[in-house]
Design a protein around this motif. Structure first.
Motif, PDB file in Angstrom:
ATOM      1  N   PRO A  31       0.817  -1.218   0.000  1.00 43.36           N
ATOM      2  CA  PRO A  31       0.000   0.000   0.000  1.00 43.36           C
ATOM      3  C   PRO A  31       0.855   1.274   0.000  1.00 43.36           C
ATOM      4  O   PRO A  31       0.813   2.058   0.934  1.00 43.36           O
ATOM      5  CB  PRO A  31      -0.846  -0.138   1.270  1.00 43.36           C
ATOM      6  N   ASN A  32       1.649   1.416  -1.073  1.00 38.23           N
ATOM      7  CA  ASN A  32       2.481   2.617  -1.178  1.00 38.23           C
ATOM      8  C   ASN A  32       2.081   3.447  -2.387  1.00 38.23           C
ATOM      9  O   ASN A  32       2.841   4.266  -2.893  1.00 38.23           O
ATOM     10  CB  ASN A  32       3.970   2.246  -1.230  1.00 38.23           C
ATOM     11  N   GLY A  33       0.875   3.219  -2.872  1.00 41.07           N
ATOM     12  CA  GLY A  33       0.346   3.964  -4.013  1.00 41.07           C
ATOM     13  C   GLY A  33      -0.980   3.327  -4.375  1.00 41.07           C
ATOM     14  O   GLY A  33      -1.385   2.337  -3.764  1.00 41.07           O
ATOM     15  N   TYR A  34      -1.667   3.923  -5.364  1.00 43.89           N
ATOM     16  CA  TYR A  34      -2.956   3.354  -5.781  1.00 43.89           C
ATOM     17  C   TYR A  34      -2.735   2.191  -6.748  1.00 43.89           C
ATOM     18  O   TYR A  34      -1.761   2.180  -7.494  1.00 43.89           O
ATOM     19  CB  TYR A  34      -3.808   4.433  -6.457  1.00 43.89           C
ATOM     20  N   CYS A  69       4.371   3.237   3.124  1.00 40.73           N
ATOM     21  CA  CYS A  69       3.009   2.709   3.079  1.00 40.73           C
ATOM     22  C   CYS A  69       2.082   3.606   3.885  1.00 40.73           C
ATOM     23  O   CYS A  69       2.474   4.138   4.916  1.00 40.73           O
ATOM     24  CB  CYS A  69       2.985   1.285   3.610  1.00 40.73           C
ATOM     25  N   TYR A  73      -3.802   4.431   1.272  1.00 44.56           N
ATOM     26  CA  TYR A  73      -3.636   3.504   0.145  1.00 44.56           C
ATOM     27  C   TYR A  73      -4.222   2.140   0.475  1.00 44.56           C
ATOM     28  O   TYR A  73      -4.753   1.451  -0.394  1.00 44.56           O
ATOM     29  CB  TYR A  73      -2.159   3.360  -0.220  1.00 44.56           C
ATOM     30  N   LYS A 278       3.682   2.020 -10.679  1.00 43.55           N
ATOM     31  CA  LYS A 278       3.339   3.263  -9.995  1.00 43.55           C
ATOM     32  C   LYS A 278       4.297   4.357 -10.445  1.00 43.55           C
ATOM     33  O   LYS A 278       3.936   5.505 -10.608  1.00 43.55           O
ATOM     34  CB  LYS A 278       3.453   3.075  -8.491  1.00 43.55           C
ATOM     35  N   SER A 284      -4.398   4.974 -12.271  1.00 50.90           N
ATOM     36  CA  SER A 284      -4.898   4.154 -11.172  1.00 50.90           C
ATOM     37  C   SER A 284      -6.309   3.667 -11.481  1.00 50.90           C
ATOM     38  O   SER A 284      -7.031   4.262 -12.291  1.00 50.90           O
ATOM     39  CB  SER A 284      -4.895   4.958  -9.871  1.00 50.90           C
TER      40      SER A 284
END
Ligand code: GLU
Length: 305
Positions: A31-34, A69, A73, A278, A284
């Protein structure tokens, strides 16, 4: 006197329902981006295969990198997967809640003399490897570790640790490989039922880091530990992780963990042929949704109905 070797750190299948023999698949985003359409493809592949084989489909959040994270996200992952119509069979495993078990796995390797502390900064490594124009690189393109801290005496390492210098833990790769009784392979399931045995080549990674200075673990440790704890039978993920499988096989062997089946699927590319990620600003799923694209459109575009 040598300290006693710790007990085996990983309870295999410990998180799986007892006695459940069904195949198990997982989607394991960070969960470090969409999420983008490439993630959707991976998630749908796993979900689809789990459903077709009567297996379990699990969601694991690989959020050990607590700096990068974010909860926002994580929340978006739940929303995007729900939008795609995916549900998972067991509670979500958030790796950030399990640091002690990954530390135990590292201790286990350390007690066997396979890890050593490394005090080098990125800059130290760049400087040391700049002496040679074609310094060898790992499959991800990073310079192989020049071995600086492998040559420190035990006293020197202990002194630096005691004085509070932060250290990563690296694997002594040549030594680890020399302890194997047989060549390491894995079963790679290709498209159209093609199966082949792949020879793992962990030496390509040199003395890679197994516990980072900042978080005391690494993707490699956490992923093999959790694949075993969750009883994952089939790993379906992108080809970008094909070479990392060599390290994972080595760790499975050293930690005495079962070997899952692997399938590394092609990566989706944009119109210019660039792999979606990403970092290349792939659109996204939420942006597509806001543009009015439906989940059905996405599924159809990716070949799922
Ligand atoms: N967390 C990894 C990623 O987002 C995937 C790990 C895996 O499938 O083994 O790229």
């Amino acid at each position: 006197m040598m300290s006693p070797v710790p007990m085996h750190p990983v309870e295999i299948g410990a998180l799986a329902p007892k006695g459940d023999m069904r195949p198990a698949f997982r989607f394991a985003p960070s969960p470090n981006g969409y999420l983008h359409i490439g993630h959707a493809y991976s998630a749908l592949r796993n979900f689809d295969q789990a459903r077709r084989t009567g297996g379990r489909f699990l969601l694991r959040l690989e959020d050990i990198d607590v700096e990068r994270c974010r909860l926002e996200y994580e929340q978006a992952i739940y929303e995007d997967l729900a939008w795609l119509g995916l549900t998972w069979d067991e509670p979500v495993l958030r790796q950030s809640e399990h640091f002690p078990v990954y530390a135990k796995a590292a201790e286990y390797l350390q007690a066997r003399g396979l890890l050593y502390p490394c005090f080098c900064s990125r800059q130290d490594i760049s400087r040391a490897t700049a002496v040679q124009r074609d310094w060898p690189r790992d499959p991800d393109g990073g310079p192989l570790y020049p071995g600086t801290c492998r040559h420190l005496s035990e006293d020197e390492s202990a002194h630096r640790l005691a004085s509070g210098q932060p250290a990563a833990l690296r694997i002594h790769m040549a030594q680890a490989v020399s302890r194997l009784a047989h060549p390491l392979t894995w079963r790679e399931y290709g498209e159209g039922e093609v199966v082949r045995d792949v020879l793992a080549e962990p030496l390509l990674w040199g003395d890679c880091i197994l516990a980072r200075k900042d978080i005391a673990t690494s993707y490699h440790i956490a992923v093999v530990v959790d694949d075993a704890r969750q009883g994952i039978s089939d790993i379906v993920r992108g080809k970008d992780l094909f070479d990392a499988t060599s390290v994972h096989r080595l760790l499975q062997e050293l930690l005495e963990l079962p070997v899952p089946r692997y399938h590394h699927h092609d990566l989706l590319r944009d119109a210019a042929g660039q792999k979606l990620s990403k970092s290349t600003r792939a659109k996204s799923l939420r942006a597509l949704r806001q543009e009015g694209v439906s989940a059905q459109d996405v599924r159809r575009r990716l070949g799922f109905n």
